[in-house]
Design an enzyme around this catalytic site. Sequence first.
Site, PDB file in Angstrom:
ATOM      1  N   LYS A   1      76.185  -1.467  32.530  1.00 56.25           N
ATOM      2  CA  LYS A   1      77.174  -1.653  33.595  1.00 56.25           C
ATOM      3  C   LYS A   1      78.125  -0.457  33.767  1.00 56.25           C
ATOM      4  O   LYS A   1      78.519  -0.134  34.884  1.00 56.25           O
ATOM      5  CB  LYS A   1      77.994  -2.923  33.347  1.00 56.25           C
ATOM      6  CG  LYS A   1      77.198  -4.214  33.517  1.00 56.25           C
ATOM      7  CD  LYS A   1      78.118  -5.413  33.335  1.00 56.25           C
ATOM      8  CE  LYS A   1      77.357  -6.719  33.414  1.00 56.25           C
ATOM      9  NZ  LYS A   1      78.258  -7.878  33.327  1.00 56.25           N
TER      10      LYS A   1
ATOM     11  N   ASN B   1      77.906  -4.390  38.412  1.00 57.12           N
ATOM     12  CA  ASN B   1      76.758  -5.264  38.137  1.00 57.12           C
ATOM     13  C   ASN B   1      75.868  -5.482  39.353  1.00 57.12           C
ATOM     14  O   ASN B   1      74.851  -6.155  39.250  1.00 57.12           O
ATOM     15  CB  ASN B   1      77.221  -6.621  37.562  1.00 57.12           C
ATOM     16  CG  ASN B   1      77.877  -7.504  38.612  1.00 57.12           C
ATOM     17  OD1 ASN B   1      78.238  -7.055  39.690  1.00 57.12           O
ATOM     18  ND2 ASN B   1      78.045  -8.773  38.277  1.00 57.12           N
TER      19      ASN B   1
ATOM     20  N   ASP C   1      81.466 -10.267  39.022  1.00 57.28           N
ATOM     21  CA  ASP C   1      81.812 -11.260  37.993  1.00 57.28           C
ATOM     22  C   ASP C   1      83.159 -11.928  38.272  1.00 57.28           C
ATOM     23  O   ASP C   1      83.327 -13.132  38.044  1.00 57.28           O
ATOM     24  CB  ASP C   1      81.837 -10.618  36.598  1.00 57.28           C
ATOM     25  CG  ASP C   1      80.449 -10.493  36.003  1.00 57.28           C
ATOM     26  OD1 ASP C   1      79.532 -11.203  36.452  1.00 57.28           O
ATOM     27  OD2 ASP C   1      80.269  -9.677  35.068  1.00 57.28           O
TER      28      ASP C   1
HETATM   29  P1  NAP Z   1      81.344  -8.367  24.709  1.00 64.45           P
HETATM   30  O1  NAP Z   1      81.756  -7.233  25.565  1.00 64.45           O
HETATM   31  O2  NAP Z   1      80.394  -8.127  23.591  1.00 64.45           O
HETATM   32  O3  NAP Z   1      82.685  -9.049  24.106  1.00 64.45           O
HETATM   33  C1  NAP Z   1      82.603 -10.138  23.239  1.00 64.45           C
HETATM   34  C2  NAP Z   1      84.018 -10.589  22.891  1.00 64.45           C
HETATM   35  O4  NAP Z   1      83.914 -11.718  22.007  1.00 64.45           O
HETATM   36  C3  NAP Z   1      84.841  -9.553  22.167  1.00 64.45           C
HETATM   37  O5  NAP Z   1      86.188  -9.734  22.516  1.00 64.45           O
HETATM   38  C4  NAP Z   1      84.618  -9.913  20.694  1.00 64.45           C
HETATM   39  O6  NAP Z   1      85.678  -9.566  19.835  1.00 64.45           O
HETATM   40  C5  NAP Z   1      84.556 -11.420  20.777  1.00 64.45           C
HETATM   41  N1  NAP Z   1      83.756 -11.976  19.673  1.00 64.45           N
HETATM   42  C6  NAP Z   1      82.434 -11.826  19.455  1.00 64.45           C
HETATM   43  N2  NAP Z   1      82.065 -12.497  18.349  1.00 64.45           N
HETATM   44  C7  NAP Z   1      83.186 -13.066  17.858  1.00 64.45           C
HETATM   45  C8  NAP Z   1      83.449 -13.885  16.729  1.00 64.45           C
HETATM   46  N3  NAP Z   1      82.483 -14.263  15.890  1.00 64.45           N
HETATM   47  N4  NAP Z   1      84.723 -14.295  16.533  1.00 64.45           N
HETATM   48  C9  NAP Z   1      85.703 -13.938  17.384  1.00 64.45           C
HETATM   49  N5  NAP Z   1      85.526 -13.147  18.470  1.00 64.45           N
HETATM   50  C10 NAP Z   1      84.257 -12.740  18.700  1.00 64.45           C
HETATM   51  O7  NAP Z   1      80.666  -9.526  25.580  1.00 64.45           O
HETATM   52  P2  NAP Z   1      80.987  -9.889  27.112  1.00 64.45           P
HETATM   53  O8  NAP Z   1      80.124  -9.089  28.007  1.00 64.45           O
HETATM   54  O9  NAP Z   1      82.460  -9.850  27.306  1.00 64.45           O
HETATM   55  O10 NAP Z   1      80.435 -11.390  27.202  1.00 64.45           O
HETATM   56  C11 NAP Z   1      81.065 -12.408  26.466  1.00 64.45           C
HETATM   57  C12 NAP Z   1      80.344 -13.732  26.707  1.00 64.45           C
HETATM   58  O11 NAP Z   1      80.494 -14.118  28.066  1.00 64.45           O
HETATM   59  C13 NAP Z   1      78.840 -13.684  26.436  1.00 64.45           C
HETATM   60  O12 NAP Z   1      78.477 -14.847  25.719  1.00 64.45           O
HETATM   61  C14 NAP Z   1      78.225 -13.690  27.807  1.00 64.45           C
HETATM   62  O13 NAP Z   1      76.971 -14.347  27.849  1.00 64.45           O
HETATM   63  C15 NAP Z   1      79.244 -14.479  28.617  1.00 64.45           C
HETATM   64  N6  NAP Z   1      79.266 -14.105  30.030  1.00 64.45           N
HETATM   65  C16 NAP Z   1      79.095 -15.092  30.947  1.00 64.45           C
HETATM   66  C17 NAP Z   1      79.095 -14.767  32.294  1.00 64.45           C
HETATM   67  C18 NAP Z   1      78.894 -15.838  33.318  1.00 64.45           C
HETATM   68  O14 NAP Z   1      78.491 -15.504  34.427  1.00 64.45           O
HETATM   69  N7  NAP Z   1      79.183 -17.088  33.015  1.00 64.45           N
HETATM   70  C19 NAP Z   1      79.299 -13.439  32.690  1.00 64.45           C
HETATM   71  C20 NAP Z   1      79.482 -12.457  31.721  1.00 64.45           C
HETATM   72  C21 NAP Z   1      79.459 -12.807  30.387  1.00 64.45           C
HETATM   73  P3  NAP Z   1      85.825  -8.067  19.209  1.00 64.45           P
HETATM   74  O15 NAP Z   1      86.432  -7.225  20.282  1.00 64.45           O
HETATM   75  O16 NAP Z   1      86.701  -8.277  18.030  1.00 64.45           O
HETATM   76  O17 NAP Z   1      84.427  -7.634  18.845  1.00 64.45           O
END
Ligand code: NAP
Length: 278
Positions: A68, A89, A104
């Site tokens: 992205k 995206n 998004d």
């Molecule tokens: P990302 O950039 O990898 O960020 C993940 C976030 O979650 C970070 O803040 C990370 O903290 C935190 N995290 C991960 N594992 C953790 C744990 N075990 N305990 C506490 N915090 C944790 O991912 P993203 O792109 O933001 O996506 C996040 C989620 O949203 C994914 O599951 C994705 O599938 C979902 N999503 C859904 C949509 C939708 O259309 N509904 C769209 C986009 C994303 P740190 O910074 O400390 O690593």
Amino acid sequence: MTDAPKAFVTGWPISHSRSPLIHGTWLRELGLAGSYEKIAVPPDAFARFLGGLRADGFVGGNVTIPHKEAAFAACARRDAAAEAIGAVNTLWFEGDALTGSNTDAYGFSANLDERLSGWREAETAVVLGAGGAARAVVHALKAAGVADVTILNRTRERAERLADAFGAEAGGEGEFEALAPRFDLVVNTRPADPDGLAPADVRAIEALPEGALVTDIVYVPLETPLLAAAAARGLRTADGLGMLLHQAVPGFERWFGRRPAVGEALRAAVIRDIAGGS
Ligand code: NAP
């Protein structure tokens, strides 16, 4: 005769993407000629892939993790949402110019408009997590006029960077319980823990004010442990599947020329696909 429009979704990996199911359903529902395919592209081949889009006959497509930010950098033009979020995206061509959006934030807002009435009146919101998706969520909250947004994250520095960019507050995830009584709206963006909700998060849900609204952008599982705890307390909740469905609408309209509806049949098809474990 012009060729039927071709679009794509690319990521690395991409096998689990549900975007082909969404766009394929709409193409069929609307009786349109067109195609939407999944293309796995590793990071070192992404620039070459973009360079070949026109020659390969694509009108545009979607970009997901980890491309992205590279897509953002490669675009000759970007809309306001992409500029604010710093990631793209959705791609299409304006003349010869590769143009990008980030849908998004639109998807997030449209889902809540549909399923969590009153969310735009929230004065205080907390965003749990500070990754790529949280950027879009914070942008959407600010655009909706939510005055006071707090970002809490395991890695506090990441929350601080995001908060600085959007005029929000930041903290560590351990602060959720103590701050919970002040939040009208809770948005989780952290992956669901298969072991369930952390005890401190359970206590935080208990400490939310009466009438607080709770949403999770994670949609696998559809009812995350956070949503289950909020619903058990009698709070209104919205799952994250609608965000995925609604974020696809603007791209489809650009590539195929019709605005599709996010209907129950599509939602059910994606839920079946998730239950199938793909
Ligand atoms: P990302 O950039 O990898 O960020 C993940 C976030 O979650 C970070 O803040 C990370 O903290 C935190 N995290 C991960 N594992 C953790 C744990 N075990 N305990 C506490 N915090 C944790 O991912 P993203 O792109 O933001 O996506 C996040 C989620 O949203 C994914 O599951 C994705 O599938 C979902 N999503 C859904 C949509 C939708 O259309 N509904 C769209 C986009 C994303 P740190 O910074 O400390 O690593």
